[in-house]
Design a protein around this motif. Structure first.
Motif, PDB file in Angstrom:
ATOM      1  N   ASP A   1      40.345 -12.829  -7.303  1.00  0.00           N
ATOM      2  CA  ASP A   1      40.256 -14.286  -7.278  1.00  0.00           C
ATOM      3  C   ASP A   1      41.646 -14.926  -7.308  1.00  0.00           C
ATOM      4  O   ASP A   1      41.863 -15.941  -7.970  1.00  0.00           O
ATOM      5  N   GLY A   2      42.588 -14.286  -6.640  1.00  0.00           N
ATOM      6  CA  GLY A   2      43.904 -14.900  -6.507  1.00  0.00           C
ATOM      7  C   GLY A   2      44.830 -14.703  -7.692  1.00  0.00           C
ATOM      8  O   GLY A   2      45.934 -15.235  -7.704  1.00  0.00           O
ATOM      9  N   ALA A   3      44.422 -13.924  -8.691  1.00  0.00           N
ATOM     10  CA  ALA A   3      45.293 -13.668  -9.844  1.00  0.00           C
ATOM     11  C   ALA A   3      45.345 -12.156 -10.074  1.00  0.00           C
ATOM     12  O   ALA A   3      44.420 -11.436  -9.693  1.00  0.00           O
ATOM     13  N   PRO A   4      46.433 -11.649 -10.692  1.00  0.00           N
ATOM     14  CA  PRO A   4      46.512 -10.212 -10.930  1.00  0.00           C
ATOM     15  C   PRO A   4      45.280  -9.708 -11.682  1.00  0.00           C
ATOM     16  O   PRO A   4      44.828 -10.341 -12.634  1.00  0.00           O
ATOM     17  N   ALA A   5      44.750  -8.572 -11.237  1.00  0.00           N
ATOM     18  CA  ALA A   5      43.549  -8.009 -11.862  1.00  0.00           C
ATOM     19  C   ALA A   5      43.899  -7.446 -13.234  1.00  0.00           C
ATOM     20  O   ALA A   5      44.930  -6.802 -13.400  1.00  0.00           O
ATOM     21  N   THR A   6      43.047  -7.692 -14.214  1.00  0.00           N
ATOM     22  CA  THR A   6      43.271  -7.137 -15.551  1.00  0.00           C
ATOM     23  C   THR A   6      42.288  -5.988 -15.794  1.00  0.00           C
ATOM     24  O   THR A   6      41.228  -5.911 -15.157  1.00  0.00           O
ATOM     25  N   ASP A   7      42.647  -5.111 -16.732  1.00  0.00           N
ATOM     26  CA  ASP A   7      41.767  -4.000 -17.104  1.00  0.00           C
ATOM     27  C   ASP A   7      40.411  -4.533 -17.568  1.00  0.00           C
ATOM     28  O   ASP A   7      39.368  -3.948 -17.273  1.00  0.00           O
ATOM     29  N   ALA A   8      40.457  -5.652 -18.313  1.00  0.00           N
ATOM     30  CA  ALA A   8      39.214  -6.223 -18.836  1.00  0.00           C
ATOM     31  C   ALA A   8      38.302  -6.675 -17.694  1.00  0.00           C
ATOM     32  O   ALA A   8      37.083  -6.536 -17.774  1.00  0.00           O
ATOM     33  N   GLN A   9      38.900  -7.209 -16.636  1.00  0.00           N
ATOM     34  CA  GLN A   9      38.089  -7.638 -15.494  1.00  0.00           C
ATOM     35  C   GLN A   9      37.425  -6.448 -14.823  1.00  0.00           C
ATOM     36  O   GLN A   9      36.245  -6.478 -14.487  1.00  0.00           O
ATOM     37  N   ILE A  10      38.203  -5.367 -14.618  1.00  0.00           N
ATOM     38  CA  ILE A  10      37.649  -4.191 -13.950  1.00  0.00           C
ATOM     39  C   ILE A  10      36.532  -3.579 -14.803  1.00  0.00           C
ATOM     40  O   ILE A  10      35.485  -3.183 -14.293  1.00  0.00           O
ATOM     41  N   ALA A  11      36.770  -3.544 -16.129  1.00  0.00           N
ATOM     42  CA  ALA A  11      35.742  -3.009 -17.026  1.00  0.00           C
ATOM     43  C   ALA A  11      34.480  -3.862 -16.953  1.00  0.00           C
ATOM     44  O   ALA A  11      33.358  -3.337 -16.973  1.00  0.00           O
ATOM     45  N   ALA A  12      34.661  -5.186 -16.848  1.00  0.00           N
ATOM     46  CA  ALA A  12      33.500  -6.086 -16.771  1.00  0.00           C
ATOM     47  C   ALA A  12      32.738  -5.850 -15.467  1.00  0.00           C
ATOM     48  O   ALA A  12      31.505  -5.897 -15.443  1.00  0.00           O
ATOM     49  N   ILE A  13      33.460  -5.572 -14.385  1.00  0.00           N
ATOM     50  CA  ILE A  13      32.798  -5.299 -13.099  1.00  0.00           C
ATOM     51  C   ILE A  13      32.000  -4.002 -13.204  1.00  0.00           C
ATOM     52  O   ILE A  13      30.833  -3.944 -12.803  1.00  0.00           O
ATOM     53  N   GLN A  14      32.620  -2.964 -13.782  1.00  0.00           N
ATOM     54  CA  GLN A  14      31.890  -1.694 -13.900  1.00  0.00           C
ATOM     55  C   GLN A  14      30.660  -1.874 -14.795  1.00  0.00           C
ATOM     56  O   GLN A  14      29.580  -1.361 -14.483  1.00  0.00           O
ATOM     57  N   ALA A  15      30.818  -2.615 -15.878  1.00  0.00           N
ATOM     58  CA  ALA A  15      29.679  -2.855 -16.773  1.00  0.00           C
ATOM     59  C   ALA A  15      28.568  -3.564 -16.013  1.00  0.00           C
ATOM     60  O   ALA A  15      27.380  -3.252 -16.188  1.00  0.00           O
ATOM     61  N   TYR A  16      28.950  -4.499 -15.136  1.00  0.00           N
ATOM     62  CA  TYR A  16      27.928  -5.214 -14.365  1.00  0.00           C
ATOM     63  C   TYR A  16      27.253  -4.268 -13.371  1.00  0.00           C
ATOM     64  O   TYR A  16      26.022  -4.276 -13.245  1.00  0.00           O
ATOM     65  N   VAL A  17      28.050  -3.437 -12.707  1.00  0.00           N
ATOM     66  CA  VAL A  17      27.474  -2.485 -11.746  1.00  0.00           C
ATOM     67  C   VAL A  17      26.464  -1.576 -12.457  1.00  0.00           C
ATOM     68  O   VAL A  17      25.415  -1.230 -11.901  1.00  0.00           O
ATOM     69  N   LYS A  18      26.766  -1.228 -13.704  1.00  0.00           N
ATOM     70  CA  LYS A  18      25.851  -0.352 -14.461  1.00  0.00           C
ATOM     71  C   LYS A  18      24.521  -1.026 -14.741  1.00  0.00           C
ATOM     72  O   LYS A  18      23.534  -0.351 -15.022  1.00  0.00           O
ATOM     73  N   THR A  19      24.495  -2.365 -14.696  1.00  0.00           N
ATOM     74  CA  THR A  19      23.225  -3.057 -14.947  1.00  0.00           C
ATOM     75  C   THR A  19      22.351  -3.069 -13.690  1.00  0.00           C
ATOM     76  O   THR A  19      21.165  -3.418 -13.760  1.00  0.00           O
ATOM     77  N   LEU A  20      22.927  -2.677 -12.542  1.00  0.00           N
ATOM     78  CA  LEU A  20      22.172  -2.688 -11.287  1.00  0.00           C
ATOM     79  C   LEU A  20      21.460  -1.357 -11.122  1.00  0.00           C
ATOM     80  O   LEU A  20      21.839  -0.347 -11.713  1.00  0.00           O
ATOM     81  N   LYS A  21      20.441  -1.366 -10.283  1.00  0.00           N
ATOM     82  CA  LYS A  21      19.663  -0.149 -10.073  1.00  0.00           C
ATOM     83  C   LYS A  21      20.496   0.935  -9.393  1.00  0.00           C
ATOM     84  O   LYS A  21      21.282   0.643  -8.509  1.00  0.00           O
TER      85      LYS A  21
END
Ligand code: HEC
Length: 138
Positions: A118-138
């Motif tokens: 989203d136009g800003a440097p990616a943080t570890d917390a953001q990547i972890a949040a994305i993986q956590a979200y992917v884990k909620t998907l089937k």
């Protein structure tokens, strides 16, 4: 007929009314500015204190276009396999295009260490949040 529309007293009263109105109005305006300023600071402080990256929004905005809204795959592969990856492996793939097997991912997969999220440097917390979200998907 006196020839005057307003007596001196009436004019004086009117001028007083105008001056008072202006002073009161300005005072209220400044007080309002101070109040809304204070409110703004409170909101910013509250937002900063509770900043947990929104994995769903990050995924939708940066990944879903290629990996599918449900991570079912599209231009890029489905991400079901990655649910079992460690956070470090997932981060390495997303940031630098390195698959845990040692394979370098094709360049269609962005290197988010370079592009940012989203136009800003990616943080570890953001990547972890994305993986956590992917884990909620089937
Ligand atoms: C422009 C399309 C595109 C976007 C946007 C994109 N990817 Fe990819 N991604 C790919 C492609 C294509 C591959 C497969 C590359 C390969 O295997 O060589 C891939 C591979 C991956 C892999 C490795 C999967 C595996 O099993 O090998 C992960 C993890 C991944 N992407 C996560 C993400 C995440 C998280 C985002 C959003 C932050 C994202 N990708 C955004 C296209 C994209």
């Amino acid at each position: 007929m006196s020839g005057e529309f307003y007596s001196g007293k009436q004019v004086a009263g009117f001028v007083t009314f105008l001056v008072l109105g202006t002073v009161l109005g300005l005072g209220a305006y400044q007080a309002g500015g101070r109040l809304s300023g204070a409110g703004g600071e409170v909101t910013v402080a509250a937002a900063a204190a509770t900043t947990t990256p929104d994995g769903q929004a990050l995924y939708a905005g940066n990944c879903a276009g290629c990996h599918g809204a449900q991570a079912e795959g599209g231009v890029g592969p489905g991400l079901a396999d990655t649910k079992a990856w460690t956070a470090a492996d997932f981060r390495e793939a997303v940031l630098n295009g390195q698959h845990p097997s040692g394979r370098t991912l094709g360049t269609v997969m962005p290197r988010f260490a370079q592009t940012g999220l989203d136009g800003a440097p990616a943080t570890d917390a953001q990547i972890a949040a994305i993986q956590a979200y992917v884990k909620t998907l089937k």
